[in-house]
Design a protein around this motif. Structure first.
Motif, short mmCIF file in Angstrom:
data_model
loop_
_atom_site.label_atom_id
_atom_site.label_comp_id
_atom_site.label_asym_id
_atom_site.label_seq_id
_atom_site.Cartn_x
_atom_site.Cartn_y
_atom_site.Cartn_z
N LEU A 19 31.61 19.61 65.54
CA LEU A 19 30.21 19.48 65.95
C LEU A 19 29.67 18.09 65.65
O LEU A 19 28.78 17.61 66.37
CB LEU A 19 29.35 20.53 65.24
CG LEU A 19 29.57 21.98 65.70
CD1 LEU A 19 28.70 22.93 64.89
CD2 LEU A 19 29.23 22.12 67.18
N SER A 23 28.10 16.08 68.68
CA SER A 23 26.68 15.71 68.64
C SER A 23 26.49 14.22 68.82
O SER A 23 25.53 13.78 69.46
CB SER A 23 26.04 16.19 67.33
OG SER A 23 26.62 15.53 66.21
N GLN A 30 23.21 17.34 64.99
CA GLN A 30 24.18 18.41 64.77
C GLN A 30 23.50 19.77 64.54
O GLN A 30 23.93 20.78 65.09
CB GLN A 30 25.09 18.06 63.60
CG GLN A 30 26.16 19.12 63.31
CD GLN A 30 27.10 18.71 62.20
OE1 GLN A 30 27.28 17.53 61.94
NE2 GLN A 30 27.69 19.68 61.54
N SER A 34 24.19 23.16 66.80
CA SER A 34 24.60 24.44 66.20
C SER A 34 23.62 25.55 66.57
O SER A 34 24.02 26.68 66.88
CB SER A 34 24.66 24.29 64.67
OG SER A 34 25.58 23.31 64.28
N GLN A 35 22.34 25.22 66.55
CA GLN A 35 21.32 26.22 66.88
C GLN A 35 21.44 26.67 68.32
O GLN A 35 21.28 27.85 68.63
CB GLN A 35 19.92 25.64 66.62
CG GLN A 35 18.79 26.63 66.91
CD GLN A 35 17.42 26.02 66.64
OE1 GLN A 35 17.31 24.91 66.15
NE2 GLN A 35 16.40 26.75 66.99
N ARG A 38 24.26 29.20 68.56
CA ARG A 38 23.89 30.50 67.98
C ARG A 38 22.92 31.25 68.89
O ARG A 38 23.07 32.46 69.11
CB ARG A 38 23.26 30.30 66.60
CG ARG A 38 24.24 29.85 65.53
CD ARG A 38 23.63 30.04 64.14
NE ARG A 38 22.37 29.33 64.01
CZ ARG A 38 22.26 28.06 63.62
NH1 ARG A 38 23.35 27.37 63.32
NH2 ARG A 38 21.08 27.49 63.51
N ARG A 51 35.55 31.52 64.29
CA ARG A 51 35.00 30.83 63.14
C ARG A 51 35.81 31.15 61.89
O ARG A 51 36.33 32.26 61.74
CB ARG A 51 33.53 31.22 62.91
CG ARG A 51 32.59 30.72 63.99
CD ARG A 51 31.18 31.31 63.82
NE ARG A 51 30.19 30.70 64.69
CZ ARG A 51 29.99 31.05 65.94
NH1 ARG A 51 30.72 32.03 66.47
NH2 ARG A 51 29.07 30.43 66.67
N ARG A 55 32.99 27.42 60.10
CA ARG A 55 33.37 26.32 60.99
C ARG A 55 33.97 26.86 62.28
O ARG A 55 34.65 27.90 62.27
CB ARG A 55 34.39 25.39 60.31
CG ARG A 55 33.81 24.60 59.14
CD ARG A 55 34.87 23.67 58.55
NE ARG A 55 34.30 22.83 57.51
CZ ARG A 55 33.74 21.67 57.73
NH1 ARG A 55 33.66 21.18 58.95
NH2 ARG A 55 33.25 20.95 56.72
#
Length: 317
Positions: A19, A23, A30, A34-35, A38, A51, A55
């Protein structure tokens, strides 16, 4: 998921699920990347990534199929846009575009060559000035379009937001502030500041924030060259206040980035004079710029509003 988000997803895979590298490539923080992952998995109730200890390590079966489909969609989108641009290659003429030099290499180093390659008939005249001067010239109709960096609306100017990021504090690792999670304007009351000069909107935005908390800042040095300010931070116990994308662009691993609390936003917009009919050529360039940022840059709503950077983590530069 739109084209921009598909680009984010495939970039994560193409960067071996790292990531941090993804990014940097996307010019997005980053935490925001990630958000986005999700939120999409939660909304669609599907797991795309494998994962291990938090990670990303690979793709699930559903994720692998989605990746292959995403590549197909992105390829189709690229062909669609190429066909669209082929029909407009006959457009000819000059467009005067004002861009503050502090962001020209950061935000436009890929867009401008791409525009010129796809539209050889367009003569793009780039005027490099601070945002104050660009606004003045736009109001005098000496510019067709201008990139401005400021919050809020301006009378007589029609504004299209391109990106919204944060203004952050930059110090070297040995500075006492480097161990804090965030800083306030009062924390900087006694610190020698090296900031952009008064030809930049950010200069006035910074002083306004200090006045709001009734603090008189110690301005040690000002310059129109952001790389000089970064160099001073690397060599001296001084503090600089700069937009985070500029620091990411510099890739300076010996600088610590600290967010303001509350956050200080950095708003970049494309502007033209309101009430004046635009030439088709100018509208075309305007639409091209807007499409570029809509497709390849994160929207303000994609960014975590209260994301804090942990100084115990490696810097993202």
């Amino acid at each position: 998921m739109d084209i921009r988000q598909l680009t984010f997803f495939t970039t994560i895979v193409d960067h071996a699920y790292n990531l941090t590298r993804a990014s940097k490539h996307l010019h997005i923080s980053q935490p925001a990347l990630s958000q986005l992952v999700r939120e999409f998995e939660e909304m669609e109730q599907v797991e795309l990534f494998l994962r291990h200890h938090g990670r990303l390590t690979g793709l699930t079966d559903a994720g692998q199929q989605f990746y292959e489909d995403a590549l197909s969609v992105l390829h189709g989108h690229q062909q669609m846009m190429e066909h669209l641009h082929e029909r407009s290659r006959v457009i000819r003429g000059k467009v005067r575009l004002g861009i503050p030099p502090v962001i020209l290499p950061v935000l436009f180093s890929q867009l401008i060559p791409k525009l010129m390659a796809e539209h050889p008939g367009i003569e793009l005249e780039i005027i490099e000035e601070g945002a104050f001067e660009l606004k003045r010239r736009l109001l005098l109709e000496e510019l067709d379009l201008a990139i401005l960096i400021e919050p809020g609306e301006s009378y007589g100017i029609e504004r299209y937001r391109l990106i919204e990021d944060e203004v952050v504090v930059a110090v070297r690792p040995s500075h006492p502030l480097s161990q804090t999670k965030s800083v306030s304007y009062r924390d900087l009351a006694e610190e020698p500041l090296v900031i952009l000069n008064d030809s930049f909107m950010l200069h006035h935005q910074i002083l306004s924030q200090f006045r709001h908390v009734q603090v008189e800042p110690h301005i040690f040095f000002t310059s129109g060259a952001w790389d000089l300010l970064i160099g001073m931070v690397q060599e001296l116990d001084v503090v600089s206040i700069l937009p985070e994308p500029i620091l990411r662009f510099h890739h300076a691993e010996d600088i610590r980035i600290l967010p303001f609390d509350p956050p200080m936003l950095w708003d970049v917009s494309l502007n033209h004079l309101a009430g004046v009919e635009q030439r088709p050529l100018v509208r075309h360039v305007q639409d091209y710029v807007l499409h570029y940022f809509k497709s390849y840059w994160p929207h303000p709503s994609d960014r975590g509003a209260n994301v804090k950077k942990n100084p115990d983590q490696p810097p993202l530069l």
